[in-house]
Design a protein around this motif. Structure first.
Motif, PDB file in Angstrom:
ATOM      1  N   GLN A 224       0.829  -1.208   0.000  1.00  0.00           N
ATOM      2  CA  GLN A 224       0.000   0.000   0.000  1.00  0.00           C
ATOM      3  C   GLN A 224       0.862   1.256   0.000  1.00  0.00           C
ATOM      4  N   GLN A 231       1.391   6.817  -6.731  1.00  0.00           N
ATOM      5  CA  GLN A 231       0.300   7.729  -7.048  1.00  0.00           C
ATOM      6  C   GLN A 231       0.711   9.179  -6.823  1.00  0.00           C
ATOM      7  N   ASN A 364      -7.583   9.076  -5.124  1.00  0.00           N
ATOM      8  CA  ASN A 364      -7.183   7.746  -5.586  1.00  0.00           C
ATOM      9  C   ASN A 364      -7.729   6.645  -4.679  1.00  0.00           C
ATOM     10  N   ASP A 365      -8.022   5.501  -5.288  1.00  0.00           N
ATOM     11  CA  ASP A 365      -8.424   4.307  -4.541  1.00  0.00           C
ATOM     12  C   ASP A 365      -7.164   3.482  -4.272  1.00  0.00           C
ATOM     13  N   ILE A 366      -6.833   3.324  -2.980  1.00  0.00           N
ATOM     14  CA  ILE A 366      -5.651   2.553  -2.589  1.00  0.00           C
ATOM     15  C   ILE A 366      -6.119   1.309  -1.827  1.00  0.00           C
ATOM     16  N   SER A 367      -6.243   0.210  -2.524  1.00  0.00           N
ATOM     17  CA  SER A 367      -6.619  -1.073  -1.909  1.00  0.00           C
ATOM     18  C   SER A 367      -7.884  -0.966  -1.070  1.00  0.00           C
ATOM     19  N   GLY A 368      -8.889  -0.290  -1.614  1.00  0.00           N
ATOM     20  CA  GLY A 368     -10.172  -0.217  -0.930  1.00  0.00           C
ATOM     21  C   GLY A 368     -10.361   1.005  -0.051  1.00  0.00           C
ATOM     22  N   THR A 369      -9.325   1.790   0.156  1.00  0.00           N
ATOM     23  CA  THR A 369      -9.466   3.066   0.876  1.00  0.00           C
ATOM     24  C   THR A 369      -9.042   4.191  -0.061  1.00  0.00           C
ATOM     25  N   TYR A 370      -9.303   5.428   0.367  1.00  0.00           N
ATOM     26  CA  TYR A 370      -9.040   6.562  -0.515  1.00  0.00           C
ATOM     27  C   TYR A 370      -7.847   7.395  -0.046  1.00  0.00           C
ATOM     28  N   ASN A 385      -5.709   6.411   3.625  1.00  0.00           N
ATOM     29  CA  ASN A 385      -6.506   5.537   4.492  1.00  0.00           C
ATOM     30  C   ASN A 385      -7.799   6.220   4.920  1.00  0.00           C
ATOM     31  N   LYS A 387     -11.918   6.305   4.639  1.00  0.00           N
ATOM     32  CA  LYS A 387     -13.055   5.423   4.360  1.00  0.00           C
ATOM     33  C   LYS A 387     -13.982   6.061   3.328  1.00  0.00           C
ATOM     34  N   SER A 388     -14.136   7.384   3.418  1.00  0.00           N
ATOM     35  CA  SER A 388     -14.981   8.128   2.487  1.00  0.00           C
ATOM     36  C   SER A 388     -14.353   9.480   2.215  1.00  0.00           C
TER      37      SER A 388
END
Length: 437
Positions: A224, A231, A364-370, A385, A387-388
């Motif tokens: 990550q 990125q 950016n989306d980093i492995s399910g977090t932003y 890291n 969530k939203s």
């Protein structure tokens, strides 16, 4: 001279006391902050104990507790050293005042004896009338008057010195009591620290059974971090390229305009066709540096300067939190990592916020977090890291404006934001730019 010496001693003591009071207040505020953070950590740790199986969160909380506990012990030690200095200084002042008081009493006693031997009005008159002339008689009369006034001043000095002495003795007693209380607190903190270190050893032993899972988590974290770095660098390269294209287009347009003006001037001066053609050639464009490209506009240059002017004053990316992993290389569970920012543990559901005004340049989306990137002139801040996210690409944001909520790791149970600072492609330790909590 003796009175002047006493005044100097008291003035120096006053300045020293003001300095002591300021330093003591700073240390007390720091100790109170550490106490609050330790209380929060203890509540979280008690929650983790409901899970009979040791977890990474337990270990991380214990590590944070131990670190804060050691910092608190160092703070208490600093307070004790400060109090020792104040005790020594007050003790010296008390001794000086006692010596001064004894001297004043001796001088006053001598005057009392002299006054006793010359107490009758007859003796005073004889002292005056025994003068050889009028001038001497006048001087002797003035002497008797001044002697009485001086006695009154000496009595007042004795009373004042006695009062100062009592104040210093009381202050010395209070300082000694404060030191005694701090020594008790220091002893208690060291005992608690020992228990926490034992708890940490027990948790580490339990977690060693989960070594494969832990290393997998570490490898995931490293992947990550590498993705975050890629990125950030890609976004900076894109921003620089766009800024350069815009600056170079403006420079070419300006060069063409200047060339046309030069050609027209050459024609007006009836120069040769070759000279006119030479004047019509636009001047070559110098390629700008990364910083120059990112601060090409007056608005970007001002924002860049404002950001630099706030070094050490920037608000934290979350309202409350503690740094769990500092900037730079570190080793965790036998795996070497390199943190290009800082990790801040905060409360569940915490809001992430911009540390300074700027423009959102990437989400950016980093492995399910932003991860949100915000540009401030040549500076770019990264908030990972999440969530939203509550901002959009290209949106202008203000200092402390909410940009999203921090995610909670389902495996460790920790809510941690990863924060980075970059200047024109160069990684910077963001901790030195944030205000002290």
């Amino acid at each position: 001279m003796k009175f002047l010496k006493l005044v100097l001693i008291l003035v120096c003591a006053l300045f020293a006391f003001e300095s002591y009071a300021q330093s003591s207040a700073d240390l007390k505020r720091k100790r109170e902050r550490l106490n609050n953070e330790l209380e929060d950590l203890n509540r979280e740790y008690q929650e983790t104990l409901k899970n009979k199986k040791a977890t990474i969160k337990q270990l991380n909380i214990l590590k944070a507790q131990i670190s804060l506990r050691e910092e608190k012990i160092n703070t208490v030690n600093s307070e004790i050293r400060l109090l020792n200095g104040q005790i020594n200084e007050n003790t010296n002042t008390v001794h000086t005042l006692q010596g001064q008081l004894e001297q004043l009493k001796k001088e006053y006693a001598a005057m009392v004896v002299f006054a006793y031997h010359n107490k009758s009005a007859y003796n005073k008159l004889m002292f005056v009338f025994a003068s050889t002339d009028f001038n001497q008689a006048y001087k002797r009369l003035k002497y008797l008057q001044q002697f009485g006034t001086y006695r009154e001043r000496q009595a007042a000095s004795i009373q004042g010195t006695q009062k100062d002495l009592n104040v210093k003795i009381n202050q010395l007693d209070r300082t000694k009591n404060e030191k005694s209380n701090l020594l008790q607190e220091q002893k208690k903190e060291k005992e608690t620290l020992g228990k926490e270190q034992n708890n940490q050893a027990a948790v580490v032993q339990d977690l060693s059974k989960q070594e494969g899972t832990l290393k997998k988590q570490q490898r995931t974290l490293m992947a990550q971090r590498r993705q975050i770095d890629r990125q950030i660098q890609a976004t900076i390269a894109r921003e620089v390229a766009a800024a350069r294209r815009k600056a170079e287009a403006e420079a070419r347009a300006e060069a063409a305009r200047q060339a046309a003006l030069a050609a027209n001037k050459a024609r007006a001066e009836n120069k040769s066709a070759a000279e006119i053609a030479e004047a019509a050639k636009p001047k070559p464009i110098t390629r700008s540096t990364v910083t120059e490209a990112l601060t090409a506009t007056p608005e970007a240059a001002k924002l860049n300067n404002d950001f630099m002017g706030n070094k050490g004053l920037l608000p934290w990316p979350v309202a409350t939190g503690q740094i769990t992993q500092d900037f730079g290389p570190y080793v965790s569970d036998g795996i070497r990592n390199d943190n290009h920012g800082i990790d801040i543990r905060t409360s569940s559901g915490a809001t992430a916020r911009a540390v300074f005004e700027g423009t959102v340049i990437s989400i950016n989306d980093i492995s399910g977090t932003y991860m949100v990137l915000i540009r401030h002139g040549s500076f770019i801040t990264a908030y990972a890291n999440l969530k939203s996210v509550s901002v959009s690409d290209g949106q202008k944001v203000n200092t402390r404006q909410a940009i999203g909520s921090v995610a909670t790791d389902p495996f460790t149970g920790e809510t941690v934001i990863h924060f980075e600072l970059n200047k024109a492609g160069a990684i910077i330790n963001p901790k030195t730019w944030l205000a002290s909590q």
